[in-house]
Design a protein around this motif. Structure first.
Motif, short mmCIF file in Angstrom:
data_model
loop_
_atom_site.label_atom_id
_atom_site.label_comp_id
_atom_site.label_asym_id
_atom_site.label_seq_id
_atom_site.Cartn_x
_atom_site.Cartn_y
_atom_site.Cartn_z
N THR A 1 46.06 20.11 50.32
CA THR A 1 44.48 20.75 49.71
C THR A 1 43.47 19.54 49.54
N ARG B 1 35.90 26.71 46.75
CA ARG B 1 36.43 27.84 46.84
C ARG B 1 36.82 28.47 45.29
N CYS C 1 45.83 37.73 31.71
CA CYS C 1 44.65 37.13 31.45
C CYS C 1 43.63 38.11 30.62
N ARG D 1 50.28 25.77 47.66
CA ARG D 1 48.76 25.41 47.29
C ARG D 1 47.96 26.57 46.90
N LYS E 1 42.97 37.43 47.62
CA LYS E 1 41.78 38.07 48.25
C LYS E 1 41.46 39.39 47.41
N HIS F 1 36.12 35.92 32.02
CA HIS F 1 37.75 35.22 32.16
C HIS F 1 37.36 34.08 33.24
N ASN G 1 37.69 32.05 38.70
CA ASN G 1 37.17 31.52 39.76
C ASN G 1 35.56 31.60 39.72
N ASN H 1 42.36 28.26 35.38
CA ASN H 1 42.49 29.77 34.81
C ASN H 1 43.65 29.49 33.59
#
Ligand code: UT7
Length: 341
Positions: free
Chosen positions: A44, A52, A128, A167, A234, A268, A271, A298
């Motif tokens: 990575t 990202r 979460c 990853r 995704k 939250h 991302n 996260n």
């Protein structure tokens, strides 16, 4: 800001007793794991992770530091802010997907570490979304006059269920805890409403298959990596944006509020692209949206709890301000809470 809540769906109007958050606190472990550190573990790059996800580093608990330890530290800080002692607590709820052990529940371990006995203590598992589920539940007990002082904690040692060779997931998560004390406070509307939701049909998008009755631990289950968190990134992303936007919109509508009246939107922290998409779809200005995932990644159930504590500590939120918490997680689960601070 002083807003008069005439909408009957603001529930304290029904029951005549509001529930406020009178203290918040958080704790993150000392060890920092940077994107550069992860470059040495998996294929990575800091550039990929940053663009990202927005994450730069995360905290990792020590080998002998458990979810309950982090929960207790966050709880002690929340109690100090609220000016309550452990002996005043009447209920302890711990939201977590990484309990110290399958049973007894982590809330009982927290109770013991706080030096108290006999008060009810249980865990809540909504991944979460757990902290908002916990707030809503705790609030019901205060509003119904069942209890006067409730401790709600979101705490996770997610590093214990991360596959450090994957990853796709290992760059995303971190450890930590956040806590809130719920009490009635005179002349404060407090927690106005919570919208909660779930869709079990999409359970496979984000799960840890091993360790339960369906797949107990065996040599084979360990070899097949069943005891690690798995995510279809995704699809989870798309569902997160959609569910967070609709929950937040419904929560605002119930209170007869629009986004410009919200001082701070605390989403939250999964991302940055999700946070930005939710913020812009709701019509929030960037300065209304609280972000700290660059530092912690996260942290699952701890995420909005830590963010709320940091937003309050930064002076971003003053008593009387309206805030909107919005969460999404495995289950799928989601939720949004409007709070007069
Ligand atoms: O807390 C519960 C809620 N959680 C979330 O909401 C998380 C939701 N999902 C996400 O945040 C994003 O989907 C991720 C950050 C997990 C992934 O971002 P993405 O833009 O959806 O990337 P992707 O999964 O489509 O992967 C793109 C590429 C793939 O390579 P190929 O197949 O196109 O060659 C991945 O293998 O990026 C690759 N990739 C990586 N490359 C470098 C995946 N992870 C990494 C990595 N470093 N760490």
């Amino acid at each position: 800001m002083s807003v008069e809540f005439t909408n009957p769906r603001a529930r304290h109007a029904f029951v005549g007793r509001s529930c406020s958050i009178t203290g918040v606190g958080s704790y993150v472990p000392a060890r920092v794991l940077t994107n550069a550190d992860l470059e040495k573990l998996v294929e990575t790059s800091d550039e990929w992770i940053t663009t990202r996800t927005g994450i730069k580093e995360r905290r990792i608990a020590a080998a002998d530091e458990f979810t309950s330890d982090m929960a207790v530290k966050a709880a002690e800080r929340a109690m100090a802010m609220a000016g309550v002692t452990a002996s005043q607590l009447q209920l302890i709820i711990v939201a977590t997907i990484t309990p110290d052990m399958p049973f007894p529940n982590t809330a009982c371990i927290v109770q013991h570490k706080l030096g108290i006995r006999n008060v009810p203590a249980f865990d809540l598992e909504a991944a979460c979304s757990g902290f908002i589920y916990g707030l809503e539940l705790g609030m019901q007990f205060v509003m119904s006059r069942t209890y006067d002082t409730v401790l709600v904690i979101g705490a996770e040692k997610i590093s214990s269920i991360v596959d450090w060779t994957d990853r796709n997931t290992c760059v995303l998560f971190g450890d930590g805890a956040g806590a809130a004390i719920l009490q009635h406070r005179e002349n404060s509307a407090g927690l106005l409403t919570s919208v909660l939701g779930a869709d079990g049909q999409k359970a496979d998008l984000l799960s840890m298959p091993g360790g339960g009755s369906r797949c107990p631990a065996t040599l084979e289950s360990v070899a097949a990596k069943q005891h690690y968190l798995r995510m279809t990134g995704k699809e989870t992303f798309k569902n997160a944006v959609q569910a967070m936007c609709s929950a937040a919109t419904e929560a605002l509508n119930r209170c007869g509020l629009n986004i410009s009246q919200i001082k701070c939107l605390i989403p939250h922290q999964a991302n940055l692209r999700i946070i930005e998409a939710v913020g812009s779809r709701l019509g929030a200005k960037p300065e209304q949206v609280f972000v700290n995932l660059d530092k912690y990644g996260n942290t699952s159930a701890a995420s909005v709890a830590i963010a709320l504590d940091e937003a309050v500590a930064s002076g971003n939120i003053q008593r009387g301000d309206l805030i909107l918490l919005v969460v999404f997680g495995a289950g799928l689960t989601w939720g949004a809470s409007v709070i007069e601070w």
